[in-house]
Design a protein around this motif. Structure first.
Motif, short mmCIF file in Angstrom:
data_model
loop_
_atom_site.label_atom_id
_atom_site.label_comp_id
_atom_site.label_asym_id
_atom_site.label_seq_id
_atom_site.Cartn_x
_atom_site.Cartn_y
_atom_site.Cartn_z
N GLU A 36 6.09 53.03 -34.70
CA GLU A 36 5.53 53.63 -35.87
C GLU A 36 4.46 52.89 -36.66
O GLU A 36 4.25 52.67 -37.93
N THR A 37 3.54 52.05 -35.83
CA THR A 37 2.53 51.14 -36.38
C THR A 37 1.27 51.72 -36.10
O THR A 37 1.10 52.26 -34.73
N TRP A 38 0.13 51.51 -36.78
CA TRP A 38 -1.20 51.71 -36.24
C TRP A 38 -1.55 50.70 -35.40
O TRP A 38 -1.45 49.53 -35.70
N VAL A 39 -2.31 51.01 -34.22
CA VAL A 39 -2.78 50.17 -33.41
C VAL A 39 -4.35 50.07 -32.86
O VAL A 39 -4.72 49.39 -32.27
N GLY A 40 -4.83 51.28 -33.66
CA GLY A 40 -6.34 51.07 -33.28
C GLY A 40 -7.05 52.46 -33.81
O GLY A 40 -6.34 53.40 -34.29
N ASN A 41 -8.40 52.64 -33.16
CA ASN A 41 -9.01 53.89 -33.50
C ASN A 41 -9.71 54.30 -32.25
O ASN A 41 -9.91 53.60 -31.17
N VAL A 42 -10.03 55.28 -32.30
CA VAL A 42 -11.09 56.10 -31.06
C VAL A 42 -12.09 56.72 -31.80
O VAL A 42 -11.81 57.59 -32.69
N ASP A 43 -13.18 56.46 -31.32
CA ASP A 43 -14.42 56.97 -31.87
C ASP A 43 -14.59 58.42 -31.53
O ASP A 43 -14.98 58.38 -30.29
N SER A 44 -14.50 59.25 -32.51
CA SER A 44 -14.84 60.78 -31.86
C SER A 44 -16.38 61.26 -31.83
O SER A 44 -16.64 61.98 -31.21
N ARG A 45 -17.21 60.30 -32.45
CA ARG A 45 -18.49 60.43 -32.59
C ARG A 45 -18.87 61.85 -33.17
O ARG A 45 -19.93 62.27 -33.03
N VAL A 46 -17.80 62.23 -34.05
CA VAL A 46 -18.29 63.38 -34.94
C VAL A 46 -18.27 62.88 -36.52
O VAL A 46 -17.26 62.46 -37.06
N ASP A 47 -19.71 63.04 -37.20
CA ASP A 47 -19.88 62.57 -38.21
C ASP A 47 -19.65 63.35 -39.23
O ASP A 47 -19.64 64.76 -39.12
N GLY A 48 -19.61 63.09 -40.64
CA GLY A 48 -19.14 63.82 -41.73
C GLY A 48 -18.09 64.74 -41.88
O GLY A 48 -17.17 64.56 -41.10
N TYR A 49 -18.01 65.62 -42.76
CA TYR A 49 -17.01 66.43 -42.84
C TYR A 49 -16.68 67.46 -41.49
O TYR A 49 -17.68 67.96 -41.10
N ALA A 50 -15.63 67.25 -41.07
CA ALA A 50 -15.56 68.15 -39.66
C ALA A 50 -13.91 68.37 -39.40
O ALA A 50 -13.10 67.88 -39.71
N LEU A 51 -13.59 69.78 -39.13
CA LEU A 51 -12.27 70.16 -38.63
C LEU A 51 -12.27 69.70 -37.21
O LEU A 51 -12.89 70.59 -36.47
N LYS A 52 -11.26 68.66 -36.91
CA LYS A 52 -11.40 68.32 -35.47
C LYS A 52 -9.93 68.59 -34.85
O LYS A 52 -9.13 68.30 -35.28
N TYR A 53 -9.98 69.80 -34.08
CA TYR A 53 -8.84 70.01 -33.15
C TYR A 53 -8.83 69.23 -31.84
O TYR A 53 -9.59 68.62 -31.24
N LEU A 54 -7.61 68.84 -31.52
CA LEU A 54 -7.28 67.94 -30.59
C LEU A 54 -6.50 68.39 -29.43
O LEU A 54 -5.58 69.40 -29.50
N ALA A 55 -6.54 67.99 -28.32
CA ALA A 55 -5.80 68.32 -26.92
C ALA A 55 -5.92 66.98 -26.08
O ALA A 55 -6.90 66.30 -26.15
N ILE A 56 -4.78 66.77 -25.30
CA ILE A 56 -4.62 65.58 -24.62
C ILE A 56 -4.09 65.65 -23.36
O ILE A 56 -3.32 66.71 -23.06
#
Length: 168
Positions: A36-56
């Motif tokens: 339950e720790t933060w380990v990093g980031n992934v850059d979505s390359r979506v700038d500004g206010y945005a509703l981002k839906y995810l699938a994996i």
């Protein structure tokens, strides 16, 4: 980077990772689900206010980011962190369903064609159909038969339709 105003999350149970999208940050937070720790980031390359839906797709280490605000879809290779493709999408997408065995991402949309199968890496349309009508908006895998159960959401109650689709 800060992930503010949490919007969506997906889980990679194979690697014990949780990817979290906010609406104010282009970066997706990556959490270790065991510690339950933060380990990093992934850059979505979506700038500004945005509703981002995810699938994996944990099997092939792919993450998709559907930017509903700007009507686009991106594929990200999680091993490299690189975006492999970005395409325009219809304004309304009901569901995104990864199909790891076939290397596809299935999209249900409000516009024609209502069901689309995209190459999971390039996001090039592999095939599409309108045979289930314009009301399909949700789907789930039936793992026992390796088929999709697709719901036509335009009719409520007993008048509603459920389709079984073999994507092979």
């Amino acid at each position: 980077e800060n992930t503010l105003k949490l919007f969506r999350a997906v889980v990679d149970a194979d690697r014990q990772r949780v990817y979290v999208a906010g609406i104010m940050s282009r970066h997706l937070a990556v959490l270790d689900s065991a510690s339950e720790t933060w380990v990093g980031n992934v850059d979505s390359r979506v700038d500004g206010y945005a509703l981002k839906y995810l699938a994996i797709d944990p099997t092939n280490q792919r993450l998709w980011v559907r930017d509903a605000t700007h009507a686009s879809l991106s594929a990200i290779d999680l091993a490299s962190g690189q975006r492999t493709a970005v395409v325009a999408t219809p304004a309304t997408v009901g569901a995104m369903l990864p199909d790891p065995g076939r290397g596809l991402l299935h999209l249900l949309t409000a516009s024609s064609p209502s069901f689309r199968a995209l190459d999971a890496t390039t996001l090039v349309e592999a095939w599409a159909t309108d045979e289930m009508g314009p009301g399909v908006n949700q789907a789930a895998w039936d793992e026992a038969t390796d088929t999709l159960l697709v719901l036509d959401g335009t009719a409520a109650g007993p008048a509603g339709r459920l389709y079984r689709l073999d994507p092979a």
